[in-house]
Design an enzyme around this catalytic site. Structure first.
Site, PDB file in Angstrom:
ATOM      1  CG  ASP A 183      -1.048 -13.131  -5.042  1.00 12.17           C
ATOM      2  OD1 ASP A 183      -2.092 -13.593  -5.556  1.00 12.17           O
ATOM      3  OD2 ASP A 183      -0.946 -11.961  -4.636  1.00 12.17           O
ATOM      4  CG  ASN A 219       0.535 -10.761   5.532  1.00  8.88           C
ATOM      5  OD1 ASN A 219       0.668 -11.670   6.345  1.00  8.88           O
ATOM      6  ND2 ASN A 219       0.689 -10.931   4.238  1.00  8.88           N
ATOM      7  CD  GLU A 256      -4.388 -12.477  -2.344  1.00  9.16           C
ATOM      8  OE1 GLU A 256      -3.277 -12.323  -1.780  1.00  9.16           O
ATOM      9  OE2 GLU A 256      -4.979 -11.555  -2.921  1.00  9.16           O
ATOM     10  CB  SER A 270       1.269   0.297   5.467  1.00  8.69           C
ATOM     11  OG  SER A 270       1.128  -0.190   4.156  1.00  8.69           O
ATOM     12  CB  SER A 286       7.577  -8.124  -1.058  1.00  6.02           C
ATOM     13  OG  SER A 286       8.507  -7.051  -1.175  1.00  6.02           O
ATOM     14  N   GLY A 295      -2.954  -6.907   4.037  1.00  6.17           N
ATOM     15  CA  GLY A 295      -3.422  -5.520   4.077  1.00  6.17           C
ATOM     16  C   GLY A 295      -3.984  -5.156   5.440  1.00  6.17           C
ATOM     17  CB  ALA A 296      -3.765  -6.776   8.562  1.00  2.24           C
ATOM     18  CG  ASP A 315       4.171 -10.611   1.367  1.00  2.00           C
ATOM     19  OD1 ASP A 315       3.149 -11.302   1.443  1.00  2.00           O
ATOM     20  OD2 ASP A 315       4.175  -9.365   1.511  1.00  2.00           O
ATOM     21  CG  HIS A 316       1.876 -10.515  -2.266  1.00  3.69           C
ATOM     22  ND1 HIS A 316       0.557 -10.799  -2.535  1.00  3.69           N
ATOM     23  CD2 HIS A 316       1.874  -9.744  -1.149  1.00  3.69           C
ATOM     24  CE1 HIS A 316      -0.203 -10.217  -1.611  1.00  3.69           C
ATOM     25  NE2 HIS A 316       0.570  -9.597  -0.752  1.00  3.69           N
TER      26      HIS A 316
END
Ligand code: G3H
Ligand code: 13P
Ligand code: ZN
Length: 311
Positions: free
Chosen positions: A104, A256, A134, A259, A50, A214-215, A82-83
């Site tokens: 993104d 993805n 996205e 966390s 990221s 967010g998975a 990422d993003h």
């Protein structure tokens, strides 16, 4: 073997009804922990960086670590931004050897999102790099941008079709109710994903790889471990793993996860210090953290994503 793009991985995943794990990386122990898991179960991998990870670790260091992972494992590994929130960030990653980038611009209007994404696609495709973009907005923290619940928007399937066909992207992240971070659904509420939206997008874009951000599932036993050893994490509810398994059998080819790795890593470090308060050699507590990452990722690859044995 060199770094690969996601082209081949996604084609096989789509046809095989499974998904590839895209794991966020910031340091050597996390990279090694993930790659060890993939080696043990022979799975393809996406390692993603990221903007925050770039700031923390310097993408040049991460690129070399990931090159070492490819050399060491012989696995098909894709290095993904990422993003990415601008053309410049995507360009810098492409020039720096990443094989996949996400632009993104989902916070922009549809027209602006299309315009920025097309520019990235042109630059990336000329250099053999693939592009994820996205449409719709997830709630939670996205690379320093905090999207309030009220600003989150489900993806409109017709817009997804228009966006994918006009931009020439290689994969598309859609918003169906997941969100970034450890607190996705309010305690006491039932997690719900809009599989109807995923199905419609899949029907409009047959064979086209969809990405689920967010998975993380935020396993309660790991949160309990963090708290048992001095942490104070509020009750967290992530995406139930059976929902991810279902998504993987549909058009979702990339899932993805960040966390869950953070919680596993932190739980192991806290437990180590609680049991060994005199330790001060970082290897003594980073070693168990790396092992905890391996265990977490192995579980995801085998039990959730279904990509074990697919390298
Ligand atoms: O989508 C967000 C990822 O979990 C990366 O988080 O921006 O804190 O590195 P980060
Ligand atoms: P989680 O916060 O659910 O792990 O999501 C990570 C992600 O989507 C990275 O882009
Ligand atoms: Zn994300």
């Amino acid at each position: 073997m060199a770094l690969v793009t996601t082209k081949e991985m996604f084609k096989k995943a789509y046809e095989g009804g499974y998904a590839i794990g895209a794991f966020n990386v910031n340091n050597m122990e996390t990279i090694q922990g993930i790659v060890e898991a993939a080696k043990q179960v022979n799975a393809p991998l996406i390692l993603q960086v990221s903007a925050g990870a770039r700031k923390y670790a310097n993408p040049r260091y991460l690129k070399k670590l990931v090159d070492a992972a490819v050399e060491d494992s012989g696995l098909p590994i894709c290095l993904h931004l990422d993003h990415g929130d601008s053309f410049e960030l995507c360009k810098d990653s492409i020039d720096g050897g990443f094989t996949s980038v996400m632009i993104d611009a989902s916070h922009e209007s549809l027209e602006k999102n299309i315009e920025i994404t097309k520019k990235v696609v042109a630059y990336a495709h000329d250099r053999g790099v693939v592009v994820e973009a996205e449409i719709g907005r997830l709630a939670g923290v996205e690379d320093d941008v905090n999207v309030a619940d009220s600003d989150a928007m489900y993806t409109h399937p017709e817009e997804a079709y228009e966006f994918a066909t006009k931009t020439g992207i290689d994969s598309l992240a859609i918003a169906i109710g997941t969100s970034h971070g450890a607190y996705k659904f309010k305690p006491g509420t039932k997690p719900k994903l809009r599989f109807d939206i995923l199905e419609k997008v899949g029907n409009l874009l047959p064979g086209f790889p969809i990405v689920l951000h967010g998975a993380s599932s935020v396993p309660q036993d790991k949160v309990a471990l963090v708290n048992k050893y001095g942490g104070a994490m509020p009750d967290a509810i992530g995406v139930p793993e059976e929902m991810l398994r279902k998504a993987a059998t549909m058009a979702v080819c990339k899932i993805n996860i960040d966390s869950d790795l953070r919680v596993a890593f932190t739980a192991a470090v806290r437990q180590h210090f609680a049991e060994n308060p005199s330790h001060f050699d970082p290897r003594q507590y980073l070693g168990p953290a790396r092992t905890a990452i391996t265990e977490m990722v192995k579980h995801k690859l085998i039990d959730v994503l279904g990509c074990a044995g697919k390298a």
